[in-house]
Design a protein around this motif. Structure first.
Motif, PDB file in Angstrom:
ATOM      1  N   ASP A  34       0.836  -1.212   0.000  1.00 12.41           N
ATOM      2  CA  ASP A  34       0.000   0.000   0.000  1.00 12.41           C
ATOM      3  C   ASP A  34       0.867   1.257   0.000  1.00 12.41           C
ATOM      4  OD1 ASP A  34      -2.338  -1.446   0.059  1.00 12.41           O
ATOM      5  OD2 ASP A  34      -2.789  -1.048   2.158  1.00 12.41           O
ATOM      6  N   ASP A  35       0.307   2.326  -0.567  1.00 14.77           N
ATOM      7  CA  ASP A  35       0.975   3.621  -0.544  1.00 14.77           C
ATOM      8  C   ASP A  35       0.683   4.327   0.771  1.00 14.77           C
ATOM      9  OD1 ASP A  35       1.974   3.320  -3.132  1.00 14.77           O
ATOM     10  OD2 ASP A  35       0.189   4.205  -4.044  1.00 14.77           O
ATOM     11  N   TRP A  36       1.604   5.170   1.185  1.00 14.83           N
ATOM     12  CA  TRP A  36       1.463   6.007   2.372  1.00 14.83           C
ATOM     13  C   TRP A  36       1.364   7.447   1.899  1.00 14.83           C
ATOM     14  CZ3 TRP A  36       0.976   3.845   7.225  1.00 14.83           C
ATOM     15  CH2 TRP A  36       1.100   2.452   7.242  1.00 14.83           C
ATOM     16  N   THR A  37       0.441   8.204   2.469  1.00 15.31           N
ATOM     17  CA  THR A  37       0.085   9.515   1.945  1.00 15.31           C
ATOM     18  C   THR A  37       0.135  10.588   3.037  1.00 15.31           C
ATOM     19  OG1 THR A  37      -2.268   9.290   2.425  1.00 15.31           O
ATOM     20  CG2 THR A  37      -1.498   8.344   0.330  1.00 15.31           C
ATOM     21  N   SER A  38      -0.413  11.741   2.724  1.00 12.55           N
ATOM     22  CA  SER A  38      -0.429  12.854   3.676  1.00 12.55           C
ATOM     23  C   SER A  38      -1.327  12.576   4.877  1.00 12.55           C
ATOM     24  CB  SER A  38      -0.873  14.133   2.976  1.00 12.55           C
ATOM     25  OG  SER A  38      -2.174  13.973   2.456  1.00 12.55           O
ATOM     26  N   ARG A  39      -2.131  11.519   4.834  1.00 12.78           N
ATOM     27  CA  ARG A  39      -2.969  11.179   5.993  1.00 12.78           C
ATOM     28  C   ARG A  39      -2.217  10.319   7.008  1.00 12.78           C
ATOM     29  NH1 ARG A  39      -5.188   5.890   5.771  1.00 12.78           N
ATOM     30  NH2 ARG A  39      -4.573   4.911   3.835  1.00 12.78           N
ATOM     31  N   ASP A  40      -0.941  10.076   6.728  1.00 13.48           N
ATOM     32  CA  ASP A  40      -0.114   9.232   7.583  1.00 13.48           C
ATOM     33  C   ASP A  40       1.000  10.065   8.208  1.00 13.48           C
ATOM     34  OD1 ASP A  40      -1.499   6.861   6.575  1.00 13.48           O
ATOM     35  OD2 ASP A  40      -0.379   7.210   4.731  1.00 13.48           O
ATOM     36  N   ARG A  41       1.367   9.719   9.438  1.00 15.42           N
ATOM     37  CA  ARG A  41       2.472  10.392  10.125  1.00 15.42           C
ATOM     38  C   ARG A  41       3.249   9.370  10.944  1.00 15.42           C
ATOM     39  NH1 ARG A  41       0.895  13.991   7.400  1.00 15.42           N
ATOM     40  NH2 ARG A  41       0.681  16.192   7.870  1.00 15.42           N
ATOM     41  N   PHE A  42       4.561   9.607  11.010  1.00 18.22           N
ATOM     42  CA  PHE A  42       5.381   8.896  11.967  1.00 18.22           C
ATOM     43  C   PHE A  42       5.226   9.583  13.323  1.00 18.22           C
ATOM     44  CE2 PHE A  42       8.435   8.351   8.219  1.00 18.22           C
ATOM     45  CZ  PHE A  42       8.125   7.022   8.011  1.00 18.22           C
ATOM     46  N   VAL A  43       5.577   8.886  14.394  1.00 20.77           N
ATOM     47  CA  VAL A  43       5.780   9.525  15.696  1.00 20.77           C
ATOM     48  C   VAL A  43       7.124   9.087  16.245  1.00 20.77           C
ATOM     49  CG1 VAL A  43       3.320   9.783  16.265  1.00 20.77           C
ATOM     50  CG2 VAL A  43       4.553   7.753  17.040  1.00 20.77           C
ATOM     51  N   ARG A  44       7.708   9.956  17.059  1.00 21.32           N
ATOM     52  CA  ARG A  44       8.984   9.647  17.721  1.00 21.32           C
ATOM     53  C   ARG A  44       9.088  10.525  18.961  1.00 21.32           C
ATOM     54  NH1 ARG A  44      12.562  12.582  13.217  1.00 21.32           N
ATOM     55  NH2 ARG A  44      12.094  14.722  13.835  1.00 21.32           N
ATOM     56  N   PRO A  45       9.956  10.133  19.886  1.00 20.63           N
ATOM     57  CA  PRO A  45      10.204  11.010  21.035  1.00 20.63           C
ATOM     58  C   PRO A  45      10.791  12.340  20.555  1.00 20.63           C
ATOM     59  CG  PRO A  45      11.011   8.795  21.459  1.00 20.63           C
ATOM     60  CD  PRO A  45      10.646   8.849  20.008  1.00 20.63           C
TER      61      PRO A  45
END
Length: 126
Positions: free
Chosen positions: A113-124
């Motif tokens: 699947d493609d990842w788009t602007s509706r997706d975000r990573f999170v990190r500390p």
């Protein structure tokens, strides 16, 4: 893992972040520049570079403490990019967290699947 449907197996799972404070997480865009989407393989590669390579254990920690997840995260799907699983039909998937309108849940996207602007990573936060 108790997060997986019966018959599913973990193919890869990173060590993850260990114990972390949900309030110390920050959202990180997956896309760069003018990109409209990237592939699952590229998303996983970027997660390693960005320090956002979350594990299934990290996902469990977020779900267990979802009352602490900031409201501004709700529009986004958050990949647990350090993990790959295989379902009963043999399809390789990436787990991700998403808000269903009432609570955070775990879902499984096809690796292709493609990842788009509706997706975000999170990190500390750094």
């Amino acid at each position: 893992s108790g997060l997986l449907p019966n018959g599913w197996i973990v193919l890869e799972d990173t060590e993850g972040l260990g114990k972390f404070d949900i309030g110390d997480l920050e959202l990180v865009p997956i896309l760069k520049g003018e990109e409209q989407y990237i592939s699952g393989l590229e998303m996983r590669s970027r997660a390693k570079v960005e320090g956002t390579n979350l594990s299934l254990e990290d996902g469990q920690h977020i779900l267990d403490n979802q009352d602490k997840v900031p409201e501004e995260y709700r529009p986004y799907w958050i990949p647990l990019a350090g993990t790959l699983v295989r379902g009963r039909l043999g399809i390789i998937r990436v787990p991700s967290l998403d808000w269903d309108g009432e609570r955070w849940g775990l879902h499984f996207s096809w690796l292709e699947d493609d990842w788009t602007s509706r997706d975000r990573f999170v990190r500390p936060r750094k």
